[in-house]
Design a protein around this motif. Structure first.
Motif, PDB file in Angstrom:
ATOM      1  N   LEU A  45      58.531  15.287  16.605  1.00  0.00           N
ATOM      2  CA  LEU A  45      58.121  13.939  16.972  1.00  0.00           C
ATOM      3  C   LEU A  45      57.243  13.913  18.218  1.00  0.00           C
ATOM      4  CD1 LEU A  45      61.375  11.880  16.280  1.00  0.00           C
ATOM      5  CD2 LEU A  45      59.307  12.033  14.879  1.00  0.00           C
ATOM      6  N   ASP A  46      57.368  14.923  19.071  1.00  0.00           N
ATOM      7  CA  ASP A  46      56.556  14.904  20.289  1.00  0.00           C
ATOM      8  C   ASP A  46      55.105  15.284  20.018  1.00  0.00           C
ATOM      9  OD1 ASP A  46      57.244  17.480  19.647  1.00  0.00           O
ATOM     10  OD2 ASP A  46      57.679  18.118  21.691  1.00  0.00           O
ATOM     11  N   THR A  47      54.855  16.103  18.988  1.00  0.00           N
ATOM     12  CA  THR A  47      53.483  16.509  18.671  1.00  0.00           C
ATOM     13  C   THR A  47      52.978  15.936  17.353  1.00  0.00           C
ATOM     14  OG1 THR A  47      54.220  18.504  17.519  1.00  0.00           O
ATOM     15  CG2 THR A  47      53.807  18.687  19.894  1.00  0.00           C
ATOM     16  N   LEU A  48      53.893  15.402  16.528  1.00  0.00           N
ATOM     17  CA  LEU A  48      53.565  14.907  15.187  1.00  0.00           C
ATOM     18  C   LEU A  48      52.986  16.006  14.302  1.00  0.00           C
ATOM     19  CD1 LEU A  48      52.072  11.371  15.957  1.00  0.00           C
ATOM     20  CD2 LEU A  48      54.438  12.033  15.542  1.00  0.00           C
ATOM     21  N   MET A  49      53.406  17.243  14.574  1.00  0.00           N
ATOM     22  CA  MET A  49      52.978  18.371  13.754  1.00  0.00           C
ATOM     23  C   MET A  49      54.199  19.064  13.169  1.00  0.00           C
ATOM     24  SD  MET A  49      49.652  20.051  15.596  1.00  0.00           S
ATOM     25  CE  MET A  49      50.522  20.615  17.047  1.00  0.00           C
ATOM     26  N   GLU A  50      53.967  19.820  12.102  1.00  0.00           N
ATOM     27  CA  GLU A  50      55.065  20.489  11.428  1.00  0.00           C
ATOM     28  C   GLU A  50      55.670  21.562  12.315  1.00  0.00           C
ATOM     29  OE1 GLU A  50      56.117  22.148   6.952  1.00  0.00           O
ATOM     30  OE2 GLU A  50      54.054  21.686   7.509  1.00  0.00           O
ATOM     31  N   ASN A  51      56.997  21.650  12.294  1.00  0.00           N
ATOM     32  CA  ASN A  51      57.708  22.656  13.079  1.00  0.00           C
ATOM     33  C   ASN A  51      57.609  24.002  12.360  1.00  0.00           C
ATOM     34  OD1 ASN A  51      59.731  24.367  14.165  1.00  0.00           O
ATOM     35  ND2 ASN A  51      60.884  22.616  14.911  1.00  0.00           N
ATOM     36  N   GLY A  52      56.663  24.815  12.777  1.00  0.00           N
ATOM     37  CA  GLY A  52      56.398  26.068  12.092  1.00  0.00           C
ATOM     38  C   GLY A  52      57.513  27.084  12.203  1.00  0.00           C
ATOM     39  N   THR A  53      58.446  26.874  13.126  1.00  0.00           N
ATOM     40  CA  THR A  53      59.548  27.830  13.291  1.00  0.00           C
ATOM     41  C   THR A  53      60.480  27.805  12.086  1.00  0.00           C
ATOM     42  OG1 THR A  53      59.470  27.482  15.687  1.00  0.00           O
ATOM     43  CG2 THR A  53      61.448  28.526  14.798  1.00  0.00           C
ATOM     44  N   ILE A  89      73.777  23.529   3.677  1.00  0.00           N
ATOM     45  CA  ILE A  89      73.869  23.149   5.089  1.00  0.00           C
ATOM     46  C   ILE A  89      72.986  24.113   5.873  1.00  0.00           C
ATOM     47  CG2 ILE A  89      75.382  22.607   7.025  1.00  0.00           C
ATOM     48  CD1 ILE A  89      76.040  21.020   4.536  1.00  0.00           C
ATOM     49  N   TRP A  90      72.023  23.553   6.603  1.00  0.00           N
ATOM     50  CA  TRP A  90      71.021  24.350   7.313  1.00  0.00           C
ATOM     51  C   TRP A  90      71.270  24.318   8.825  1.00  0.00           C
ATOM     52  CZ3 TRP A  90      67.078  26.441   4.155  1.00  0.00           C
ATOM     53  CH2 TRP A  90      66.959  25.887   2.882  1.00  0.00           C
ATOM     54  N   ASP A  91      70.944  25.427   9.481  1.00  0.00           N
ATOM     55  CA  ASP A  91      70.857  25.483  10.934  1.00  0.00           C
ATOM     56  C   ASP A  91      69.415  25.163  11.300  1.00  0.00           C
ATOM     57  OD1 ASP A  91      70.424  26.337  13.603  1.00  0.00           O
ATOM     58  OD2 ASP A  91      72.100  27.722  13.491  1.00  0.00           O
ATOM     59  N   CYS A  92      69.193  24.043  11.991  1.00  0.00           N
ATOM     60  CA  CYS A  92      67.835  23.593  12.274  1.00  0.00           C
ATOM     61  C   CYS A  92      67.135  24.408  13.360  1.00  0.00           C
ATOM     62  CB  CYS A  92      67.844  22.113  12.672  1.00  0.00           C
ATOM     63  SG  CYS A  92      68.259  21.009  11.306  1.00  0.00           S
ATOM     64  N   LYS A  93      67.860  25.265  14.060  1.00  0.00           N
ATOM     65  CA  LYS A  93      67.222  26.132  15.054  1.00  0.00           C
ATOM     66  C   LYS A  93      66.628  27.373  14.404  1.00  0.00           C
ATOM     67  CE  LYS A  93      70.139  24.683  18.934  1.00  0.00           C
ATOM     68  NZ  LYS A  93      71.190  25.115  19.914  1.00  0.00           N
ATOM     69  N   ASN A 425      50.972  32.205  20.458  1.00  0.00           N
ATOM     70  CA  ASN A 425      51.487  30.851  20.657  1.00  0.00           C
ATOM     71  C   ASN A 425      50.624  29.800  19.958  1.00  0.00           C
ATOM     72  OD1 ASN A 425      53.594  31.778  22.256  1.00  0.00           O
ATOM     73  ND2 ASN A 425      52.388  31.643  24.150  1.00  0.00           N
ATOM     74  N   ASN A 426      49.306  30.050  19.902  1.00  0.00           N
ATOM     75  CA  ASN A 426      48.395  29.068  19.318  1.00  0.00           C
ATOM     76  C   ASN A 426      48.181  29.256  17.824  1.00  0.00           C
ATOM     77  OD1 ASN A 426      47.802  27.543  21.625  1.00  0.00           O
ATOM     78  ND2 ASN A 426      46.283  29.027  22.325  1.00  0.00           N
ATOM     79  N   CYS A 427      48.568  30.425  17.303  1.00  0.00           N
ATOM     80  CA  CYS A 427      48.310  30.719  15.889  1.00  0.00           C
ATOM     81  C   CYS A 427      48.981  29.718  14.961  1.00  0.00           C
ATOM     82  CB  CYS A 427      48.791  32.139  15.543  1.00  0.00           C
ATOM     83  SG  CYS A 427      47.581  33.399  15.957  1.00  0.00           S
ATOM     84  N   GLN A 428      50.276  29.453  15.198  1.00  0.00           N
ATOM     85  CA  GLN A 428      51.011  28.583  14.296  1.00  0.00           C
ATOM     86  C   GLN A 428      50.499  27.155  14.352  1.00  0.00           C
ATOM     87  OE1 GLN A 428      53.439  29.832  12.065  1.00  0.00           O
ATOM     88  NE2 GLN A 428      52.892  27.848  11.194  1.00  0.00           N
ATOM     89  N   THR A 429      50.180  26.685  15.572  1.00  0.00           N
ATOM     90  CA  THR A 429      49.617  25.340  15.714  1.00  0.00           C
ATOM     91  C   THR A 429      48.306  25.232  14.952  1.00  0.00           C
ATOM     92  OG1 THR A 429      50.642  25.050  17.886  1.00  0.00           O
ATOM     93  CG2 THR A 429      48.747  23.655  17.365  1.00  0.00           C
TER      94      THR A 429
END
Length: 539
Positions: A45-53, A89-93, A425-429
């Motif tokens: 929600l802070d970046t409005l981008m998909e959480n690539g992790t 049941i998923w671990d979101c981390k 760090n920038n690759c996934q973004t």
């Protein structure tokens, strides 16, 4: 999209799903959506981008119908249910599956819901049963339900915990709504509305409410209770009656339900009954989702429909505050954020959209400096300068080489990363935003071009260009080899063959198949080919 005191504006469109979006839900930091493409996607929600992790989550083998967050460990756990008959049941981390739950029938599961304390999980689906699971204490690999509720006579599509997790309320395709007690051995419904929606219930949402009432009762004073006035006289005997005030709190749950009758209905639930309040009738097609705003003072209720619109109501007065066309196809899901300032919606058009809710036109609009870059020109028209603006907007300011927009479309991911010399760090973004741009470009081209595509590309054509009868009910993708099964429905060949190997039941009715023979649906295949010939698209 405005009323006198309410303004709704599109904040951002989230791309990535390749089939119907079936459910979306907020945690304090994430928006999660699930789809008939068998995946679950998570957006920051802070970046409005998909959480690539962690995103996308890919463990289900058929369409995913519903997701639900557990509040334990700051909403770190997520439940999802699917046509494949599993609840994961998923671990979101980490993005890993920590539990795999199934109904004894192994039937498709349509809905899941965590209790507000995260200790219990309720699941329901095509077997017409509600299973209650002890998530906190059952550490076994093959979990058994803590309790099973019976009583529905059709697929259960929606359920919610109410009254501090002491009760459940559920709705089914039969059109009934039932009320259940959780912490007893009693397994039948306490109360039910047989025809809450005569064409079938599609959705429910709940909101706790209470009203403080003042009760006045007459109390006779004894002689010892007589008081003396300032002049020394006592209260007269005919004034021995005094008024005593008592405060009583009435607790109830506000229930909003939607159905195939095109209506939203409002109910007041107590611990023993369900009282009808009013019907909200402005949608032109089935109501597919409802959601209460968490802001107490706003009195907002959102509803989404097959008419492609979202309506926001004042649920106290029943007034329609605003109605707007949200998607190009059915609005299948909607959900408010925790602060009530955002509304998420999903659709058969494969998109998730974020809307800002502004209660006062003078209120400062929600903005995010990291919101994805939007440009009026298509990507293949971008210059070096446009590409640089895009990179800066998504937070990539350190790069070695620039190129035109066509390179973003034609070069491979690895080539682009090497040209830009991006760090880890920038690759996934970069890749997340690049995929979003490519997806948007591809959809726009499909709308405006009549170019020929091969058979493999047909599988990726957006569903809104196709009649629903051309889509496989299992995969929700275009059928290339439609086959008739003994239930009378047509499916893609490989999908129904895999289904029969595992289930032996109809994917549509959940009844046993009379036989397992499959026959080519030549007429449907001819209609599909004719459809694409008319649009100058052929296999």
């Amino acid at each position: 999209m405005q009323s006198n005191k309410l303004c709704v504006k599109l904040l951002h469109t989230l791309y990535g799903h390749t089939s119907d979006v079936n459910s979306c839900i907020f945690s304090p930091k994430l928006l999660v959506s699930c789809s008939s493409d068998k995946t679950i996607r998570a957006w920051n929600l802070d970046t409005l981008m998909e959480n690539g992790t962690i995103s996308p989550l890919k463990k289900h083998t058929y369409q995913v119908h519903c997701v639900s967050f557990s509040p334990i460990e700051q909403y770190n756990y997520l439940a999802s249910v699917s046509t494949d008959g599993t609840c994961l049941i998923w671990d979101c981390k980490s993005g890993s599956v920590i539990k795999n739950i199934q109904h004894e029938s192994q039937s498709p599961i349509r809905v899941c819901q965590f209790s507000s304390d995260g200790l219990l999980l309720a699941t329901a689906g095509d077997d017409e049963l509600i299973n209650l699971w002890d998530i906190e204490n059952d550490k076994t690999c093959s979990m058994k339900p803590l309790k099973t509720f019976t009583g529905h006579s059709a697929t259960i599509v929606t359920l919610k915990f109410i009254f501090n997790n002491q009760y459940l309320i559920s709705g089914s395709f039969y059109g009934d709504i039932k009320l259940w007690m959780v912490n007893t051995s009693y397994k039948a419904a306490l109360h039910f509305e047989r025809e809450a929606h005569d064409l079938g219930v599609t959705c429910l949402d709940t909101k706790y409410n209470f009203v403080e009432k003042i009760e006045t009762s007459s109390v006779e004073l004894s002689k010892h209770d007589k008081t003396t006035k300032n002049d020394g006289k006592t209260i007269l005997d005919d004034e021995l009656m005094n008024q005593e005030q008592q405060y009583r709190t009435d607790e109830y749950e506000l229930i909003a339900s939607g159905g195939n009758d095109n209506n939203v209905k409002l109910w007041q639930a107590t611990t023993s009954s369900l009282k009808y309040m009013r019907t909200l009738s402005r949608h032109a097609c089935a109501v597919m989702c409802v959601a209460y705003s968490p802001i107490e003072s706003s009195h907002l209720l959102a509803s989404g429909s097959g008419d492609k619109t979202i309506i926001i109501w004042d649920y106290i007065s029943g007034q329609l505050l605003t109605q707007f066309e949200a998607h190009e196809r059915y609005v299948t899901t909607c959900s408010f954020s925790f602060n009530g300032k955002l509304l998420a919606s999903g659709s058969n058009d494969r998109l998730v959209k974020l809307w800002t809710i502004i209660m006062d036109e003078n209120e400062k609009e929600y903005q995010n400096s990291n919101a994805a870059y939007e440009h009026t020109l298509p990507i293949d028209k971008w210059t070096n300068e446009t590409v640089e603006q895009w990179l800066n907007k998504i937070g990539i300011t350190q790069h070695k080489q620039l190129f035109h927009g066509k390179d973003l479309l034609n070069k491979s991911d690895r080539e682009l990363i090497n040209l830009l010399q991006l760090d880890q760090n920038n690759c996934q973004t970069f890749l997340n935003e690049l995929n979003r741009l490519r997806h948007k470009y591809f959809i726009e081209q499909l709308r405006s071009t009549t170019a020929r595509v091969n058979q493999n590309t047909l599988m990726n054509i957006n569903a809104y260009t196709l009649p629903n009868e051309f889509l496989c009910p299992i995969t929700h993708e275009l059928m290339l080899e439609p086959m008739c099964a003994s239930d009378g429905y047509s499916y893609e060949k490989h999908a129904i063959e895999q289904w029969i190997l595992q289930k032996k039941t109809s994917p549509i009715t959940n009844l046993p198949l009379k036989h397992q023979s499959l026959y080519p649906n030549k007429i449907l295949k001819m209609l599909i080919e004719k459809h694409f010939m008319q649009k100058n698209i052929s296999s």
